[in-house]
Each structure stands twice: as C-alpha cells, then as structure tokens.
Scaffold this active site. Structure first.
Site, PDB file in Angstrom:
ATOM      1  N   ASN A   1      53.968  27.509  47.003  1.00 54.42           N
ATOM      2  CA  ASN A   1      54.595  28.191  45.869  1.00 54.42           C
ATOM      3  C   ASN A   1      55.775  29.005  46.420  1.00 54.42           C
ATOM      4  O   ASN A   1      55.590  30.089  46.958  1.00 54.42           O
ATOM      5  CB  ASN A   1      53.549  29.100  45.198  1.00 54.42           C
TER       6      ASN A   1
ATOM      7  N   LYS B   1      58.094  30.454  44.896  1.00 55.59           N
ATOM      8  CA  LYS B   1      58.522  31.548  44.015  1.00 55.59           C
ATOM      9  C   LYS B   1      60.056  31.534  43.865  1.00 55.59           C
ATOM     10  O   LYS B   1      60.615  30.463  43.710  1.00 55.59           O
ATOM     11  CB  LYS B   1      57.978  32.882  44.519  1.00 55.59           C
TER      12      LYS B   1
ATOM     13  N   HIS C   1      50.166  31.990  36.632  1.00 55.79           N
ATOM     14  CA  HIS C   1      50.220  32.785  37.871  1.00 55.79           C
ATOM     15  C   HIS C   1      50.232  34.269  37.508  1.00 55.79           C
ATOM     16  O   HIS C   1      50.843  34.654  36.500  1.00 55.79           O
ATOM     17  CB  HIS C   1      51.475  32.408  38.666  1.00 55.79           C
TER      18      HIS C   1
ATOM     19  N   GLU D   1      51.861  36.676  38.573  1.00 57.94           N
ATOM     20  CA  GLU D   1      53.196  37.273  38.430  1.00 57.94           C
ATOM     21  C   GLU D   1      53.785  36.958  37.057  1.00 57.94           C
ATOM     22  O   GLU D   1      54.527  37.752  36.492  1.00 57.94           O
ATOM     23  CB  GLU D   1      54.109  36.769  39.564  1.00 57.94           C
TER      24      GLU D   1
ATOM     25  N   GLU E   1      42.982  33.345  42.542  1.00 59.30           N
ATOM     26  CA  GLU E   1      43.979  34.178  43.217  1.00 59.30           C
ATOM     27  C   GLU E   1      43.757  35.642  42.842  1.00 59.30           C
ATOM     28  O   GLU E   1      44.338  36.122  41.855  1.00 59.30           O
ATOM     29  CB  GLU E   1      45.387  33.766  42.783  1.00 59.30           C
TER      30      GLU E   1
ATOM     31  N   GLY F   1      50.370  38.416  48.441  1.00 58.92           N
ATOM     32  CA  GLY F   1      51.515  39.033  49.108  1.00 58.92           C
ATOM     33  C   GLY F   1      51.183  40.305  49.868  1.00 58.92           C
ATOM     34  O   GLY F   1      52.058  41.130  50.149  1.00 58.92           O
TER      35      GLY F   1
ATOM     36  N   SER G   1      47.627  35.554  50.303  1.00 55.57           N
ATOM     37  CA  SER G   1      47.776  35.866  51.726  1.00 55.57           C
ATOM     38  C   SER G   1      47.144  34.839  52.663  1.00 55.57           C
ATOM     39  O   SER G   1      46.556  35.185  53.684  1.00 55.57           O
ATOM     40  CB  SER G   1      47.234  37.269  52.028  1.00 55.57           C
TER      41      SER G   1
END
Ligand code: PGA
Length: 254
Positions: free
Chosen positions: A8, A10, A94, A96, A168, A174, A214
């Site tokens: 991914n 991003k 996701h 985000e 996730e 991250g 991560s």
C-alpha cells in the site's frame, strides 16, 4: 495456498520515475517468489504506468474507489474505470479513509457491492483504535465493521470475487511497532468466527484474513506463521525496494 503480499504505497512516491523504478525492481524478481501473490497498490495516477506490466504473480490494486459507475462526482474514480486499467484488487475501508475522509461502514458496504459487480477483488480493512482497545471493544468493533460491510451480500454473489479481510489495528499503523502475534492470531480467529456466521464453512476457505500495521522485514515471517494470517498489507516498508524484496524472501522460507 499463496500468501497475499500487498504493497500500500499510500500517497507515495512523488515522481513518476520513482514509481517506475520501485515497480520495476519488484517486477524483475516477482516470478521467483512462488509463495506470494504480490499486489502493488500505487496512487491512481501510476496505475496507468503498470497496466501492461502485470503478470501471474504480480498484480495491481487501487487504494480506494467510488461506488457509482459514472456521472457528476468530482474527484472520484469508478470501478469500471479501474477495470480498464487491469486493476484486479481494491483496498476498501482503510482506517485512513475512515478517519480523514469520513468513510462509514455503510459507504464501504456500497463499495464492496460495486466491486463484486465489476469483478474486482475487495480487500476490506478493519481494526480498532487505541481507545477502543483500551475500552475492551476490539471484538465488538470488528464484528460491527464486518457485518455492516458485508450486509446484504450473499455467498453466491461473493463467489464472483476473491474477498480478503485485513486486520489493521489503527494504533499499529505507521508506528514502527506491530501488534503481537498472539493478538493477531486471536483477531484472525475471531474474524473467521464472524465470517462463519455469515457464510458456509467450506466457503470460508476462499476468504483470506491478512494483517497490516508496521510490518517489516524482521517481523513478516513470524506474523504469518504465528499470527495465522494468509497475507500482509504493508505500508511504509513497501516503499523501500530492498526491504520489500527481503519480506518476499522471508515468505519463501515459511
Ligand atoms: P504501515 O501501514 O505498514 O506503514 O504501518 C500499513 C497500512 O496502513 O496499510
């Protein structure tokens, strides 16, 4: 069984030549990695560069989509458009997107239905926030996210695609520190339990449960083995070619 190893990217990289270089370095070695199905999810713009370069082992995916087919929806991209670019996968829900763009479980449900209609394989992301984990709500949140995202979707219609669910935990994305293998295993088993309430046991074999948050070259193998998941969704570690290739090498050793 092949592990799904998903990159991914991003909103990276910034330049076309960087995107090409990263993709090409993975492509050169992709056929060697027999145990993985590699899926690169770049920003929309770069999909165009890769559509003629996919292979049996190396696919491309989008990081999002809109559920309507066409029309006055400024700034959006439909699944029909993605299909034209040889996109076989789409990441949906996701954290985000949920957090910064207000995506709800109901919107994600519409996107999954649209992806099935267009035969693009959905990768549904689910996971709890740190607050929810501290309040012991992890399983409640996962159950709500799964049930709402798959609401009204029959086993028969799901047969048109390969569905993956990526666990996730939001607090592990991250952060440089992943969730423990034990916790991943617990979540993975719980996700399968919920899916078993919705679909037949024999059908569950078609649905992959993945982990993201991560993942790096040091923990990838252990997460797959001990976390009992069938793939990884990798953010920052997928942007460094050596690191991503090291992860693929580690998968071969399982
Ligand atoms: P990360 O991102 O690997 O950088 O934690 C994973 C993701 O957001 O999918």
């Amino acid at each position: 069984m092949k592990y799904q190893i998903i990159a991914n990217w991003k909103m990276n990289p910034l330049l076309e030549k960087e995107a090409l270089s990263l993709f090409n370095s993975i492509r050169k070695k992709a056929e060697k990695f027999k145990k993985s199905e590699i899926i690169i999810c770049p920003p929309f713009l770069f999909l165009f560069l890769f559509k003629s370069k996919i292979s049996k082992n190396l696919k491309i995916g989008a990081q999002n989509c809109f559920f309507e087919e066409k029309g006055a929806f400024t700034g959006e991209i439909s699944l029909k458009m993605l299909k034209n670019f040889k996109v076989e996968y789409v990441i949906l829900g996701h954290s985000e997107r949920r957090r910064y763009f207000g995506e709800t479980d109901e919107m994600i449900n519409k996107k999954i239905k649209a992806s099935i209609k267009n035969k693009i394989n959905p990768i549904l992301c689910i996971g709890e926030t740190l607050k929810e984990r501290r309040e012991n709500k992890t399983f409640k949140v996962l159950e709500r996210q799964i049930k709402t995202a798959l609401k009204g979707i029959s086993q028969k219609s799901l047969q048109r695609v390969k569905l993956s669910l990526a666990y996730e935990p939001v607090w592990a994305i991250g952060k440089g520190k992943s969730c423990s293998e034990r916790e991943i295993e617990k979540a993975s088993l719980f996700i399968k339990k919920i899916l078993a309430k919705l679909y037949s046991i024999s059908f569950l074999k078609r649905i992959k449960v993945l982990y993201g948050g991560s993942v790096n070259e040091k923990n990838a193998k252990k997460i797959l083995k001990e976390g009992r998941v069938e793939g990884l969704l990798i953010g920052s570690a997928s942007l460094k070619k050596e690191v991503f290739i090291k992860i693929l090498k580690e998968v071969e050793e399982i």
